[in-house]
Design a protein around this motif. Structure first.
Motif, mmCIF file in Angstrom:
data_model
loop_
_atom_site.group_PDB
_atom_site.id
_atom_site.type_symbol
_atom_site.label_atom_id
_atom_site.label_comp_id
_atom_site.label_asym_id
_atom_site.label_seq_id
_atom_site.Cartn_x
_atom_site.Cartn_y
_atom_site.Cartn_z
ATOM 1 N N MET A 1 9.461 14.480 -9.661
ATOM 2 C CA MET A 1 9.069 14.010 -10.982
ATOM 3 C C MET A 1 9.453 12.549 -11.132
ATOM 4 N N GLU A 18 5.280 12.511 -16.430
ATOM 5 C CA GLU A 18 4.474 13.601 -15.873
ATOM 6 C C GLU A 18 3.703 14.257 -17.003
ATOM 7 N N ASN A 25 8.827 20.948 -11.449
ATOM 8 C CA ASN A 25 9.510 19.653 -11.514
ATOM 9 C C ASN A 25 10.677 19.576 -12.507
ATOM 10 N N GLU A 28 14.218 18.571 -11.336
ATOM 11 C CA GLU A 28 14.487 17.145 -11.110
ATOM 12 C C GLU A 28 14.950 16.443 -12.373
ATOM 13 N N ARG B 15 4.337 24.463 -6.365
ATOM 14 C CA ARG B 15 3.453 23.294 -6.423
ATOM 15 C C ARG B 15 2.007 23.666 -6.772
#
Lengths: 112, 139
Positions: A1, A18, A25, A28, B15
């Motif tokens: 991120m 983001e 993420n 992070e 992801r």
């Protein structure tokens, strides 16, 4: 991120760069905040202007930052929530936990 | 309302959350004859998909990179049916208490969010794992 971290007069401004803050993420963001706490920076403003989507993991990361800041006699405040993101805080009642400001200037001014 | 079936398989990795979330949003935008707030529906579909897939990846499939996630999104007889299949031993999918009582917990909001936004939620065993079935009435 990608988060942009800027030290302002009253607090540290964290701008999340983001569109999605999710389980992929949010860890992070949590790490970045922990780094700041370790440096003794406990007054944080998280700017969510660019975040269109947040899930329970993203909310969890912000709660983690809030708890850590409070435990160190600091504070974590939020600003610039997009409507759908704001509705997530309302759904989970977290809007009663966080101080939420309409813009960065007001959030930073609240620390002085 | 038309009939629609989308079937997706992705590796057991976070992801891919954004990709499937976007597919879910596009389905909401494409639906014919939906009279509610389309932007809100799109956000909610993205959200329940993200929450359900995250649970499947992290808890059911225990972050095992060799496993996969299967997602099916269907529209049939005015109902939106989302199924997320895992290949694991399952996870605790109990109805949690209202968020009022645990406002400062870092975890545990996902199940509450799914139950709040969908009309029917069921987690059951399959031949190869479990499926979380989430249904929303579109009429």
């Amino acid at each position: 991120m990608i988060v942009q971290i800027e030290e302002k007069d009253t607090a540290v401004l964290i701008t999340v760069k983001e569109e999605r803050l999710d389980a992929h993420n949010s860890g992070e963001l949590k790490t970045q905040m922990l780094n700041l706490f370790e440096e003794g920076k406990n007054s944080l403003v998280v700017n969510l202007e660019e975040v269109r989507f947040v899930d329970s993991s993203g909310l969890g990361a912000l709660v983690s930052g809030f708890k850590n800041a409070s435990a160190r006699s600091g504070s974590l405040k939020l600003c610039n929530l997009q409507p759908q993101v704001k509705s997530m805080f309302e759904l989970t009642r977290l809007h009663r936990v966080f101080e939420i400001f309409p813009n960065v200037d007001e959030a930073l001014a609240s620390f002085s | 309302m038309e009939k629609l079936d989308i079937d997706i398989r992705v590796p057991n990795q976070t992801r891919y959350l954004g990709l499937i979330g976007r597919v879910g949003e596009d389905v909401a935008h494409t639906l014919r004859g939906y009279r509610g707030d389309r932007e809100e529906l799109a956000y909610h579909v993205n959200l329940v998909l993200t929450e359900a897939i995250t649970n499947a990846i992290r808890h059911a499939n225990e972050d095992d990179p060799d496993k996969e996630i299967r997602v099916s999104i269907s529209v049939d007889r005015g109902r939106l049916i989302i199924r997320v299949f895992d290949q694991g031993a399952g996870f605790d999918f109990k109805d949690r208490s209202s968020p009022e009582f645990r406002s400062l917990d870092e975890h545990g909001r996902g199940v509450y969010i799914i139950r709040s936004l969908m009309d029917s939620v069921e987690y059951r065993q399959t031949d190869s794992g479990h499926v979380l079935e989430m249904i929303k009435d579109l009429n």
